[in-house]
Design an enzyme around this catalytic site. Structure first.
Site, PDB file in Angstrom:
ATOM      1  N   SER A 136       0.855  -1.259  -0.122  1.00 25.14           N
ATOM      2  CA  SER A 136       0.218  -0.144   0.036  1.00 25.14           C
ATOM      3  C   SER A 136       0.961   1.182  -0.137  1.00 25.14           C
ATOM      4  O   SER A 136       1.963   1.143   0.341  1.00 25.14           O
ATOM      5  CB  SER A 136      -0.776   0.103   1.381  1.00 25.14           C
ATOM      6  N   TYR A 149      -1.746  -1.192  10.368  1.00 28.55           N
ATOM      7  CA  TYR A 149      -1.846  -1.360   8.987  1.00 28.55           C
ATOM      8  C   TYR A 149      -0.350  -0.993   8.285  1.00 28.55           C
ATOM      9  O   TYR A 149       0.273  -1.580   7.426  1.00 28.55           O
ATOM     10  CB  TYR A 149      -3.017  -0.495   8.388  1.00 28.55           C
TER      11      TYR A 149
HETATM   12  P1  NAD Z   1     -11.802  -5.715   0.444  1.00 25.86           P
HETATM   13  O1  NAD Z   1     -11.967  -5.121   1.960  1.00 25.86           O
HETATM   14  O2  NAD Z   1     -12.469  -5.218  -0.709  1.00 25.86           O
HETATM   15  O3  NAD Z   1     -11.441  -7.302   0.710  1.00 25.86           O
HETATM   16  C1  NAD Z   1     -11.023  -8.206   0.030  1.00 25.86           C
HETATM   17  C2  NAD Z   1     -11.294  -9.566   0.345  1.00 25.86           C
HETATM   18  O4  NAD Z   1     -10.414 -10.065   1.456  1.00 25.86           O
HETATM   19  C3  NAD Z   1     -12.605  -9.779   0.900  1.00 25.86           C
HETATM   20  O5  NAD Z   1     -13.420 -10.730   0.022  1.00 25.86           O
HETATM   21  C4  NAD Z   1     -12.551 -10.450   2.229  1.00 25.86           C
HETATM   22  O6  NAD Z   1     -13.555 -11.446   2.616  1.00 25.86           O
HETATM   23  C5  NAD Z   1     -11.150 -10.869   2.135  1.00 25.86           C
HETATM   24  N1  NAD Z   1     -10.299 -11.486   3.487  1.00 25.86           N
HETATM   25  C6  NAD Z   1     -10.496 -10.686   4.426  1.00 25.86           C
HETATM   26  N2  NAD Z   1      -9.734 -11.086   5.535  1.00 25.86           N
HETATM   27  C7  NAD Z   1      -9.258 -12.245   4.927  1.00 25.86           C
HETATM   28  C8  NAD Z   1      -8.445 -13.348   5.450  1.00 25.86           C
HETATM   29  N3  NAD Z   1      -8.231 -13.531   6.759  1.00 25.86           N
HETATM   30  N4  NAD Z   1      -8.003 -14.275   4.559  1.00 25.86           N
HETATM   31  C9  NAD Z   1      -8.706 -14.175   3.360  1.00 25.86           C
HETATM   32  N5  NAD Z   1      -9.293 -13.330   2.748  1.00 25.86           N
HETATM   33  C10 NAD Z   1      -9.643 -12.468   3.496  1.00 25.86           C
HETATM   34  O7  NAD Z   1     -10.182  -5.193   0.405  1.00 25.86           O
HETATM   35  P2  NAD Z   1      -9.285  -4.617  -1.035  1.00 25.86           P
HETATM   36  O8  NAD Z   1      -9.518  -3.249  -1.127  1.00 25.86           O
HETATM   37  O9  NAD Z   1      -9.628  -5.530  -2.126  1.00 25.86           O
HETATM   38  O10 NAD Z   1      -7.840  -5.028  -0.504  1.00 25.86           O
HETATM   39  C11 NAD Z   1      -7.135  -5.888  -1.016  1.00 25.86           C
HETATM   40  C12 NAD Z   1      -5.527  -5.555  -0.812  1.00 25.86           C
HETATM   41  O11 NAD Z   1      -5.387  -4.356  -1.227  1.00 25.86           O
HETATM   42  C13 NAD Z   1      -5.532  -5.699   0.955  1.00 25.86           C
HETATM   43  O12 NAD Z   1      -3.893  -6.323   1.082  1.00 25.86           O
HETATM   44  C14 NAD Z   1      -5.325  -4.072   1.290  1.00 25.86           C
HETATM   45  O13 NAD Z   1      -4.851  -3.920   2.382  1.00 25.86           O
HETATM   46  C15 NAD Z   1      -4.648  -3.777   0.014  1.00 25.86           C
HETATM   47  N6  NAD Z   1      -4.908  -1.971  -0.258  1.00 25.86           N
HETATM   48  C16 NAD Z   1      -6.103  -1.670  -0.433  1.00 25.86           C
HETATM   49  C17 NAD Z   1      -6.336  -0.433  -0.759  1.00 25.86           C
HETATM   50  C18 NAD Z   1      -7.870   0.352  -0.895  1.00 25.86           C
HETATM   51  O14 NAD Z   1      -7.773   1.539  -0.854  1.00 25.86           O
HETATM   52  N7  NAD Z   1      -8.882  -0.526  -1.029  1.00 25.86           N
HETATM   53  C19 NAD Z   1      -5.284   0.427  -0.792  1.00 25.86           C
HETATM   54  C20 NAD Z   1      -4.031  -0.036  -0.738  1.00 25.86           C
HETATM   55  C21 NAD Z   1      -3.925  -1.289  -0.463  1.00 25.86           C
END
Ligand code: NAD
Length: 257
Positions: A136, A149
């Site tokens: 991130s 985080y």
């Molecule tokens: P999201 O909240 O949409 O979650 C994606 C999926 O993760 C969900 O389907 C959830 O059920 C699953 N999940 C949660 N805990 C889990 C576990 N212990 N084991 C397996 N699956 C699990 O999140 P996203 O935005 O798609 O984020 C995906 C990745 O990107 C993460 O690592 C997040 O930290 C990172 N990220 C997101 C953003 C953002 O703005 N959305 C920005 C930077 C990084």
């Protein structure tokens, strides 16, 4: 494709959000897809032609069982997207609960470690492989109110650089993608929590985040997925050990605490 063979791609937390966008991007180029997620209902909605498993990415026994299945069914693995992550608590450091800290680090950092640990022997045996970790911009800067985080996402970059050094001689590359704020339900939850914490509005918090980027915007999951696809492609064959931001260029993250 790897030579004339289909790529076999595993994506953790691939049933929604960024992971789902990655799965679709690799499927579009003809790859075999295996998604895992902790949410059984979300898994029911993915493309039925994909393999899918209900797995907690932070559970070592579950991850070991998953990779045993992958070895039995696919015989190897070309790409692992260690993508699972949760936002964790929103609080100042003095108010940060230890259990929330631990849970956040467990899913984000230990989940990435477990994916790399299990993928390494499969990839070493075939003499090639590509690991892609979802970090991130919180892994590139300090991130007020989100200490677990941010610590976990910085940790992922250290993990990625280390496995890149360890596994490079075996033809395995490792990189991290650092998305900026991504449009969608997850960031909406973050915006609402921060607005409540700071006594302001969701829109004011959104503006704070967006104004910290050169392009004054959030990004979309498909843009993050496009980077994953590039990193796993022939064009990315000498890119390893890198933390690559897909964030509209964050120069000055929102400094307001
Ligand atoms: P999201 O909240 O949409 O979650 C994606 C999926 O993760 C969900 O389907 C959830 O059920 C699953 N999940 C949660 N805990 C889990 C576990 N212990 N084991 C397996 N699956 C699990 O999140 P996203 O935005 O798609 O984020 C995906 C990745 O990107 C993460 O690592 C997040 O930290 C990172 N990220 C997101 C953003 C953002 O703005 N959305 C920005 C930077 C990084």
């Amino acid at each position: 494709m790897v030579g004339d063979v289909k790529k076999r791609v595993l994506i953790t937390a691939g049933a929604s959000g960024i992971g789902l966008a990655m799965a679709k991007a690799f499927a579009d180029e003809g790859a075999d897809i295996w998604v895992t997620d902790i949410d059984p209902n979300a898994l029911k909605t993915v493309d039925p032609s994909w393999r899918s498993s209900q797995i907690d990415a932070s559970s070592e026994p579950e991850m070991i069982a998953l990779f045993k299945d992958i070895k039995a069914e696919w015989g190897g693995l070309d790409v692992v997207c260690a993508n699972a992550g949760i936002a964790g608590p929103t609080a100042l450091i003095e108010d940060m609960p230890l259990d929330g800290w631990r849970q956040c680090v467990a899913v984000n950092l230990e989940g990435a470690f477990l994916a790399a640990k299990s993928a390494a022997p499969l990839m070493k045996a075939q003499g090639r492989g590509c690991m892609i970790f979802t970090s991130s911009t919180a892994g590139l800067y300090g991130y007020p109110n989100r200490s677990p985080y941010s610590a976990a996402k910085w940790g992922i970059i250290g993990l990625m650089k280390t496995v890149a050094m360890e596994l490079g001689p075996f033809g395995i590359r490792a990189n991290a993608i650092c998305p900026g704020s991504v449009e969608g339900p997850r960031m909406e939850r973050v915006l609402e929590k921060e607005a409540a914490l700071k006594g302001t509005t969701r829109d004011a918090i959104y503006e704070g985040y967006a104004s910290g980027t050169s392009m004054r915007t959030f990004v979309e999951a498909k843009d993050v997925a496009a980077m994953a696809r590039f990193l796993a492609s022939e064009g990315g064959r000498y890119v390893s050990g890198q933390a690559i931001a897909v964030d509209g260029h964050t120069e000055n993250p929102d400094p307001k605490v």
